[in-house]
Design a protein around this motif. Structure first.
Motif, mmCIF file in Angstrom:
data_model
loop_
_atom_site.group_PDB
_atom_site.id
_atom_site.type_symbol
_atom_site.label_atom_id
_atom_site.label_comp_id
_atom_site.label_asym_id
_atom_site.label_seq_id
_atom_site.Cartn_x
_atom_site.Cartn_y
_atom_site.Cartn_z
ATOM 1 N N UNK A 8 0.825 -1.207 0.000
ATOM 2 C CA UNK A 8 0.000 0.000 0.000
ATOM 3 C C UNK A 8 0.857 1.254 0.000
ATOM 4 N N UNK A 9 1.912 1.280 0.805
ATOM 5 C CA UNK A 9 2.803 2.441 0.821
ATOM 6 C C UNK A 9 3.433 2.661 -0.556
ATOM 7 N N UNK A 10 3.883 1.594 -1.190
ATOM 8 C CA UNK A 10 4.472 1.725 -2.523
ATOM 9 C C UNK A 10 3.433 2.176 -3.547
ATOM 10 N N UNK A 11 2.192 1.681 -3.437
ATOM 11 C CA UNK A 11 1.123 2.128 -4.333
ATOM 12 C C UNK A 11 0.813 3.605 -4.103
ATOM 13 N N UNK A 12 0.772 4.036 -2.843
ATOM 14 C CA UNK A 12 0.541 5.454 -2.534
ATOM 15 C C UNK A 12 1.671 6.314 -3.119
ATOM 16 N N UNK A 13 2.912 5.832 -3.002
ATOM 17 C CA UNK A 13 4.052 6.588 -3.548
ATOM 18 C C UNK A 13 3.955 6.658 -5.073
ATOM 19 N N UNK A 20 8.875 8.715 -1.560
ATOM 20 C CA UNK A 20 9.684 7.644 -0.993
ATOM 21 C C UNK A 20 11.116 8.134 -0.858
ATOM 22 N N UNK A 21 11.696 7.941 0.324
ATOM 23 C CA UNK A 21 13.074 8.333 0.599
ATOM 24 C C UNK A 21 13.856 7.055 0.881
ATOM 25 N N UNK A 22 14.815 6.749 0.019
ATOM 26 C CA UNK A 22 15.630 5.543 0.185
ATOM 27 C C UNK A 22 16.919 5.881 0.912
ATOM 28 N N UNK A 23 17.246 5.073 1.902
ATOM 29 C CA UNK A 23 18.489 5.256 2.656
ATOM 30 C C UNK A 23 19.446 4.123 2.310
ATOM 31 N N UNK A 24 20.508 4.438 1.627
ATOM 32 C CA UNK A 24 21.564 3.467 1.313
ATOM 33 C C UNK A 24 21.039 2.149 0.749
ATOM 34 N N UNK A 25 19.899 2.148 0.118
ATOM 35 C CA UNK A 25 19.347 0.938 -0.464
ATOM 36 C C UNK A 25 18.866 -0.084 0.554
ATOM 37 N N UNK A 26 19.016 0.208 1.834
ATOM 38 C CA UNK A 26 18.626 -0.730 2.885
ATOM 39 C C UNK A 26 17.204 -0.497 3.379
ATOM 40 N N UNK A 27 16.857 0.739 3.585
ATOM 41 C CA UNK A 27 15.589 1.062 4.211
ATOM 42 C C UNK A 27 14.923 2.205 3.454
ATOM 43 N N UNK A 28 13.591 2.140 3.404
ATOM 44 C CA UNK A 28 12.834 3.209 2.759
ATOM 45 C C UNK A 28 11.922 3.876 3.770
ATOM 46 N N UNK A 29 11.896 5.188 3.707
ATOM 47 C CA UNK A 29 10.938 5.974 4.473
ATOM 48 C C UNK A 29 9.894 6.485 3.496
ATOM 49 N N UNK A 30 8.698 6.686 3.982
ATOM 50 C CA UNK A 30 7.628 7.263 3.188
ATOM 51 C C UNK A 30 7.249 8.577 3.850
ATOM 52 N N UNK A 31 7.086 9.600 3.036
ATOM 53 C CA UNK A 31 6.904 10.959 3.521
ATOM 54 C C UNK A 31 5.595 11.513 2.970
#
Length: 189
Positions: A80-85, A92-103
């Motif tokens: 759902x978060x990826x669909x919203x993005x 979507x804010x990607x950190x070093x390819x390890x973790x994603x934040x949604x804003x």
């Protein structure tokens, strides 16, 4: 033609009527983005947009759904978060390819990232200037610039810890524990 028993029809109409106020706003927002407003999307949208969550990970949002009594799988939250993005409701804010934040802030802006706190802080776009950008390859144009600036405390050896007023390095964002309302993780090991 589909037959719907009266009892089921009344229940469905009652549920629809209950979806007033903020739920209706979220439902309309999801529809306007071109997505079908499923119960899961509406539930997650209410949590995200009602509290103006700012930055969140799928794991943090999943914990919040459980606390609020909504039972969704972590995979559903991720999807759902990826669909919203993809639909432009979140960035979507990607950190070093390890973790994603949604804003939920989809305006042009950048971020500070405090790794020890696993914390993102917005930087307004007008506070950052660029002297010269590289030319994009032929057939392409620059559509967006994302800047993520990593931060660490100055003189961390004598630092009494995060959110302390005793350390000059921590007197900025560290002295305001509510900067990131979803921060649930402690320092990384």
């Amino acid at each position: 033609m589909l037959f719907i028993p009266d009892k089921v029809r009344r229940r469905l109409l009652t549920e629809r009527d209950r979806q007033s106020g903020f739920s209706a706003v979220v439902r309309d927002r999801i529809k306007a983005a071109g997505l079908r407003p499923t119960k899961q999307r509406i539930a997650l949208g209410e949590i995200l947009f009602r509290a103006h969550q700012g930055h969140t990970t799928a794991e943090q949002l999943h914990r919040q759904t459980i606390k609020s009594g909504v039972r969704l799988s972590l995979a559903t939250v991720y999807n759902t978060l990826n669909q919203f993005a993809d639909a432009g409701l979140l960035s979507k804010v990607n950190l070093d390819g390890e973790q994603s934040y949604f804003d939920i802030n989809i305006s042009d802006h950048h971020h500070f990232y405090i790794e020890a706190q696993d914390l993102l802080i917005d930087i307004p776009a007008d506070q950052l200037t660029f002297g010269k950008l590289p030319s994009p390859p032929e057939g392409y144009r620059i559509s967006k610039i994302d800047v993520l600036i990593g931060l660490e405390p100055v003189g961390a050896t004598g630092c009494p810890g995060p959110f302390s007023n005793e350390c000059a390095a921590c007197s900025g964002c560290f002295s305001r524990p509510n900067v990131h309302p979803l921060k649930e993780k402690g320092p990384r090991p």
